[in-house]
Write a protein that holds these residues in place. Structure first.
Motif, PDB file in Angstrom:
ATOM      1  N   ASN A  38      -5.016  -3.843  19.900  1.00  0.00           N
ATOM      2  CA  ASN A  38      -4.282  -3.367  21.059  1.00  0.00           C
ATOM      3  C   ASN A  38      -2.778  -3.424  20.861  1.00  0.00           C
ATOM      4  O   ASN A  38      -2.020  -3.017  21.743  1.00  0.00           O
ATOM      5  N   ILE A  39      -2.369  -3.916  19.698  1.00  0.00           N
ATOM      6  CA  ILE A  39      -0.943  -4.016  19.393  1.00  0.00           C
ATOM      7  C   ILE A  39      -0.546  -3.043  18.296  1.00  0.00           C
ATOM      8  O   ILE A  39       0.508  -2.415  18.351  1.00  0.00           O
ATOM      9  N   VAL A  40      -1.417  -2.904  17.281  1.00  0.00           N
ATOM     10  CA  VAL A  40      -1.122  -2.021  16.155  1.00  0.00           C
ATOM     11  C   VAL A  40      -2.255  -1.012  16.012  1.00  0.00           C
ATOM     12  O   VAL A  40      -3.181  -0.977  16.810  1.00  0.00           O
ATOM     13  N   SER A  41      -2.178  -0.192  14.976  1.00  0.00           N
ATOM     14  CA  SER A  41      -3.216   0.800  14.716  1.00  0.00           C
ATOM     15  C   SER A  41      -4.570   0.129  14.498  1.00  0.00           C
ATOM     16  O   SER A  41      -4.672  -0.852  13.757  1.00  0.00           O
ATOM     17  N   ASN A  42      -5.613   0.667  15.133  1.00  0.00           N
ATOM     18  CA  ASN A  42      -6.943   0.082  14.954  1.00  0.00           C
ATOM     19  C   ASN A  42      -7.441   0.261  13.525  1.00  0.00           C
ATOM     20  O   ASN A  42      -8.201  -0.563  13.021  1.00  0.00           O
ATOM     21  N   ASN A  43      -7.027   1.337  12.861  1.00  0.00           N
ATOM     22  CA  ASN A  43      -7.419   1.527  11.461  1.00  0.00           C
ATOM     23  C   ASN A  43      -6.801   0.450  10.574  1.00  0.00           C
ATOM     24  O   ASN A  43      -7.472  -0.106   9.692  1.00  0.00           O
ATOM     25  N   ALA A  44      -5.538   0.150  10.806  1.00  0.00           N
ATOM     26  CA  ALA A  44      -4.877  -0.892  10.018  1.00  0.00           C
ATOM     27  C   ALA A  44      -5.527  -2.244  10.274  1.00  0.00           C
ATOM     28  O   ALA A  44      -5.791  -3.013   9.339  1.00  0.00           O
ATOM     29  N   ALA A  45      -5.802  -2.545  11.537  1.00  0.00           N
ATOM     30  CA  ALA A  45      -6.448  -3.816  11.876  1.00  0.00           C
ATOM     31  C   ALA A  45      -7.816  -3.932  11.207  1.00  0.00           C
ATOM     32  O   ALA A  45      -8.183  -4.993  10.682  1.00  0.00           O
ATOM     33  N   ALA A  46      -8.572  -2.836  11.211  1.00  0.00           N
ATOM     34  CA  ALA A  46      -9.928  -2.860  10.647  1.00  0.00           C
ATOM     35  C   ALA A  46      -9.910  -3.056   9.142  1.00  0.00           C
ATOM     36  O   ALA A  46     -10.669  -3.879   8.597  1.00  0.00           O
ATOM     37  N   VAL A  47      -9.053  -2.307   8.446  1.00  0.00           N
ATOM     38  CA  VAL A  47      -9.025  -2.377   6.980  1.00  0.00           C
ATOM     39  C   VAL A  47      -8.519  -3.732   6.505  1.00  0.00           C
ATOM     40  O   VAL A  47      -9.030  -4.304   5.532  1.00  0.00           O
ATOM     41  N   ILE A  48      -7.515  -4.270   7.174  1.00  0.00           N
ATOM     42  CA  ILE A  48      -6.995  -5.586   6.788  1.00  0.00           C
ATOM     43  C   ILE A  48      -7.975  -6.692   7.171  1.00  0.00           C
ATOM     44  O   ILE A  48      -8.120  -7.686   6.473  1.00  0.00           O
ATOM     45  N   GLY A  49      -8.675  -6.498   8.294  1.00  0.00           N
ATOM     46  CA  GLY A  49      -9.604  -7.526   8.750  1.00  0.00           C
ATOM     47  C   GLY A  49     -10.892  -7.602   7.959  1.00  0.00           C
ATOM     48  O   GLY A  49     -11.518  -8.668   7.887  1.00  0.00           O
ATOM     49  N   THR A  50     -11.317  -6.511   7.330  1.00  0.00           N
ATOM     50  CA  THR A  50     -12.602  -6.495   6.622  1.00  0.00           C
ATOM     51  C   THR A  50     -12.652  -7.482   5.458  1.00  0.00           C
ATOM     52  O   THR A  50     -13.604  -8.277   5.358  1.00  0.00           O
ATOM     53  N   PRO A  51     -11.684  -7.480   4.527  1.00  0.00           N
ATOM     54  CA  PRO A  51     -11.746  -8.487   3.445  1.00  0.00           C
ATOM     55  C   PRO A  51     -11.635  -9.921   3.972  1.00  0.00           C
ATOM     56  O   PRO A  51     -12.212 -10.841   3.381  1.00  0.00           O
ATOM     57  N   ILE A  52     -10.931 -10.108   5.071  1.00  0.00           N
ATOM     58  CA  ILE A  52     -10.849 -11.456   5.662  1.00  0.00           C
ATOM     59  C   ILE A  52     -12.223 -11.882   6.155  1.00  0.00           C
ATOM     60  O   ILE A  52     -12.650 -13.028   5.957  1.00  0.00           O
ATOM     61  N   ALA A  53     -12.944 -10.959   6.787  1.00  0.00           N
ATOM     62  CA  ALA A  53     -14.286 -11.268   7.287  1.00  0.00           C
ATOM     63  C   ALA A  53     -15.225 -11.646   6.147  1.00  0.00           C
ATOM     64  O   ALA A  53     -16.031 -12.584   6.268  1.00  0.00           O
ATOM     65  N   VAL A  54     -15.131 -10.917   5.037  1.00  0.00           N
ATOM     66  CA  VAL A  54     -15.980 -11.222   3.879  1.00  0.00           C
ATOM     67  C   VAL A  54     -15.680 -12.626   3.358  1.00  0.00           C
ATOM     68  O   VAL A  54     -16.597 -13.413   3.076  1.00  0.00           O
ATOM     69  N   SER A  55     -14.399 -12.959   3.244  1.00  0.00           N
ATOM     70  CA  SER A  55     -14.008 -14.285   2.751  1.00  0.00           C
ATOM     71  C   SER A  55     -14.461 -15.393   3.697  1.00  0.00           C
ATOM     72  O   SER A  55     -14.928 -16.455   3.256  1.00  0.00           O
ATOM     73  N   VAL A  56     -14.333 -15.164   5.021  1.00  0.00           N
ATOM     74  CA  VAL A  56     -14.778 -16.163   6.004  1.00  0.00           C
ATOM     75  C   VAL A  56     -16.265 -16.422   5.853  1.00  0.00           C
ATOM     76  O   VAL A  56     -16.718 -17.583   5.824  1.00  0.00           O
ATOM     77  N   ALA A  57     -17.069 -15.366   5.768  1.00  0.00           N
ATOM     78  CA  ALA A  57     -18.524 -15.520   5.643  1.00  0.00           C
ATOM     79  C   ALA A  57     -18.888 -16.254   4.354  1.00  0.00           C
ATOM     80  O   ALA A  57     -19.781 -17.119   4.350  1.00  0.00           O
ATOM     81  N   GLN A  58     -18.204 -15.923   3.268  1.00  0.00           N
ATOM     82  CA  GLN A  58     -18.499 -16.572   1.979  1.00  0.00           C
ATOM     83  C   GLN A  58     -18.151 -18.061   2.026  1.00  0.00           C
ATOM     84  O   GLN A  58     -18.898 -18.901   1.495  1.00  0.00           O
ATOM     85  N   GLN A  59     -17.037 -18.411   2.644  1.00  0.00           N
ATOM     86  CA  GLN A  59     -16.640 -19.812   2.712  1.00  0.00           C
ATOM     87  C   GLN A  59     -17.582 -20.625   3.595  1.00  0.00           C
ATOM     88  O   GLN A  59     -17.801 -21.813   3.343  1.00  0.00           O
ATOM     89  N   LEU A  60     -18.147 -19.986   4.618  1.00  0.00           N
ATOM     90  CA  LEU A  60     -19.091 -20.681   5.498  1.00  0.00           C
ATOM     91  C   LEU A  60     -20.525 -20.571   5.000  1.00  0.00           C
ATOM     92  O   LEU A  60     -21.437 -21.131   5.617  1.00  0.00           O
ATOM     93  N   ASN A  61     -20.709 -19.826   3.884  1.00  0.00           N
ATOM     94  CA  ASN A  61     -22.049 -19.623   3.321  1.00  0.00           C
ATOM     95  C   ASN A  61     -22.993 -19.019   4.368  1.00  0.00           C
ATOM     96  O   ASN A  61     -24.125 -19.457   4.546  1.00  0.00           O
ATOM     97  N   LEU A  62     -22.496 -17.998   5.051  1.00  0.00           N
ATOM     98  CA  LEU A  62     -23.252 -17.313   6.099  1.00  0.00           C
ATOM     99  C   LEU A  62     -23.419 -15.839   5.729  1.00  0.00           C
ATOM    100  O   LEU A  62     -22.702 -15.324   4.859  1.00  0.00           O
TER     101      LEU A  62
END
Length: 610
Positions: A521-545
């Motif tokens: 709601n602050i920046v482009s949703n495309n930018a938020a999605a693309v930057i957020g995707t690798p973060i989500a992958v790393s979070v899941a891997q660190q939590l082993n989920l």
């Protein structure tokens, strides 16, 4: 809570660049294309001047251009062109006409049906054409029934965003998240892979938009009422006593402080039209054709010592000025318009279309500028122009791509090519849904069919593309890739996990979605999605989920762009057409974000983590 170690220098630079990029993506005074290109240039320069090595191999700066050929961008552009074909051929006209008829029967049920239709169509077509289709229909309904447009337009606009969330092709955001996740080694998601949780949450959203949202919205007045000064065509006759006789056009314009615009000069003996070049010398008997407000015309008459005529009569109390055949209309500038990013003077709007612009409306309010200054203002998508012209001129403009006339009475275009455009859409969706062809290939095939069958020509196809979308996608993909390869994404994920260490897996998932909802709601949703995707992958891997629910948390969170006008391009269109204020989006959008966040958090946790 254990704070992660500081990452390498390149990762820190990427994190800093990400923060700067998100800031500039948010700026209205800098074109989004410029900000995106600047991000791409800086990325390439950083890795050229300060090489970065990965597993013994240097990261090639040229590899950051991969976004230009990425299948997600190809698909996004192809679907934009197909959506444009539906508008140009009038393929969705039957839907609009039936909706207009239904409103006469039951407004309450009609609003529900409109929300459902808007959401369903947006699941397969870019929602901008859907909003462009429905805005004049709902405005017309409000005029005929003497009701307010406020309870209709904003809920309809938000319903298209909700519907676009339900399939992989519903929005460019979905396509990007799915494609980036696939690039990172995750299984490719099918068209309806996440439709079950999305549809359940969409039902909650539609119920809210139908029953509650209209009650939260105050009544809004028309944006550009007919109180703006009308323009009148008239002639200034150069008499024997006129001080303009013998002067050049440039000289008499200087007498009026360059306030007067001469459309043509009629010269004796046959009163043929001649062009008003600056060095044209005025003669006795010349008639200057001008168009302006009555006050300005009388001022020009006095300054030039000329005689003001309207038709065959001298302008006086018995023969006042009349704006015969002149109509006022409101024109919304939409994405494919040649005006986007240019001024009225750049495109010679008045000369090309024979239409005068009286006022300009932007971001929920009329711009405080003089009519003479409007021609120098850079026009943006979503701006509304109050124009004056004859019915035929306005009708011609209605057929011009890039403009939406909101006059409550416009007929939607319909052509014999409409069935073919619909068949192409069904073909593209069908073969992709059954897995016969990837959506990137089926959509390209669809464009070829549209061109061969002359539903579109190349000029119209290119007009459907948005340089903003292309460059923001390319820059976001490059930035996301650089963050992933340098370890910047992993560091953010470690920091996020450290801050949420007391939360259960479902809580971490929910917090990630909320973070993306705020960001989108602050920046482009495309930018938020693309930057957020690798973060989500790393979070899941660190939590082993499982990784998939965290990817979907990013996808859904990046789609919750309801609370600000700038969060999504159609929000601006709806804001200007309905006269909404920034606070209206917060009043309606914030509860919707909370509802969707709670619903989707529960559904993802229930389906994937419990």
């Amino acid at each position: 809570m254990q704070i992660p170690d500081i990452p390498n220098t390149h990762a820190l630079i990427m994190l800093l660049l990400t923060a700067v990029a998100l800031y500039f993506f948010r700026r209205d005074d800098i074109p989004l294309e410029t900000s995106s290109l600047a991000v791409l240039v800086v990325l390439c320069l950083v890795f050229t001047v300060f090489p970065f090595e990965i597993d013994g191999k240097h990261l090639e700066p040229s590899s950051l251009f991969f976004g230009f050929g990425h299948e997600a961008l190809v698909t996004v552009c192809a679907l934009m062109i197909i959506g444009h074909a539906l508008v140009r051929t009038g393929a969705l006209v039957p839907v609009g006409r039936n909706l207009a008829k239904l409103w006469k029967i039951s407004p309450t049920l009609s609003l529900l049906f409109t929300l459902i239709v808007a959401g369903a169509l947006s699941a397969f077509v870019n929602n901008t054409p859907i909003v462009v289709l429905l805005l004049p229909i709902l405005t017309s309904v409000a005029i005929r029934t003497q009701t307010d447009t406020s309870p209709m337009l904003l809920p309809m606009g938000l319903a298209t965003i909700v519907g676009g969330m339900t399939t992989t092709i519903g929005t460019s955001t979905n396509l990007l998240v799915v494609s980036v996740a696939s690039d990172m080694g995750l299984p490719r998601m099918g068209m309806f892979h996440f439709s079950v949780p999305a549809l359940i949450a969409a039902c909650v959203a539609i119920a809210y938009l139908w029953l509650i949202a209209p009650k939260l919205l105050p009544s809004r007045k028309a944006l550009l009422p007919d109180t703006s000064p009308r323009l009148f065509s008239a002639y200034l006759n150069i008499d024997e006593e006129s001080n303009s006789k013998g002067k050049t056009v440039a000289e008499i314009l200087k007498l009026t402080d360059d306030q007067m615009t001469i459309e043509s000069i009629q010269r004796k003996p046959d009163y043929r039209n001649i062009r008003p070049f600056p060095d044209t010398v005025l003669q006795e008997g010349d008639r200057l054709q001008v168009k302006d407000t009555p006050e300005q015309l009388k001022e020009f008459e006095a300054v030039l010592q000329a005689t003001l005529f309207s038709g065959a009569h001298k302008v006086d109390d018995d023969h006042p000025l009349k704006a015969e055949k002149q109509m006022l209309a409101e024109i919304v500038v939409i994405q494919s318009s040649e005006l986007d990013g240019r001024t009225l003077r750049d495109v010679q709007f008045a000369k090309r279309y024979g239409i005068s612009v009286l006022a300009l409306h932007r971001d929920g309010k009329a711009m405080d500028i003089g009519r003479r200054s409007i021609g120098n203002v850079v026009i943006h998508t979503g701006d509304i122009l109050l124009v004056q012209g004859e019915a035929e001129q306005l009708s011609e403009l209605r057929e011009t791509q890039g403009f939406l006339i909101i006059d409550g009475a416009s007929d939607l275009p319909y052509s014999q090519k409409a069935p073919m455009a619909l068949l192409v859409l069904f073909f593209v969706i069908g073969v992709a849904a059954i897995g016969l062809l990837p959506i990137a290939i089926s959509s390209i095939c669809g464009i070829l069919i549209l061109l061969v069958t002359k539903c579109l020509d190349w000029k119209e196809a290119s007009a459907a593309l948005s340089s903003q979308v292309v460059l923001i996608v390319v820059a976001s993909l490059a930035l996301g890739s650089a963050m992933m390869q340098t370890g910047g994404a992993e560091y953010i994920a470690q920091l996020f996990v450290a801050l949420a260490f007391d939360l259960p897996p479902a809580g971490v998932l929910s917090a990630l979605m909320l973070m993306l909802a705020v960001l989108t709601n602050i920046v482009s949703n495309n930018a938020a999605a693309v930057i957020g995707t690798p973060i989500a992958v790393s979070v899941a891997q660190q939590l082993n989920l499982p990784i998939e629910p965290f990817i979907l948390a990013v996808l859904f969170g990046a789609n919750l762009s309801y609370a600000t006008p700038m969060a999504y391009k159609t929000n601006i269109l709806v804001m200007n057409a309905g006269g909404y204020q920034f606070s209206d989006f917060i009043r309606v959008g914030m509860p919707l974000i909370i509802l969707m966040w709670i619903s989707l958090s529960f559904l993802l946790s229930w389906l994937y983590l419990w």
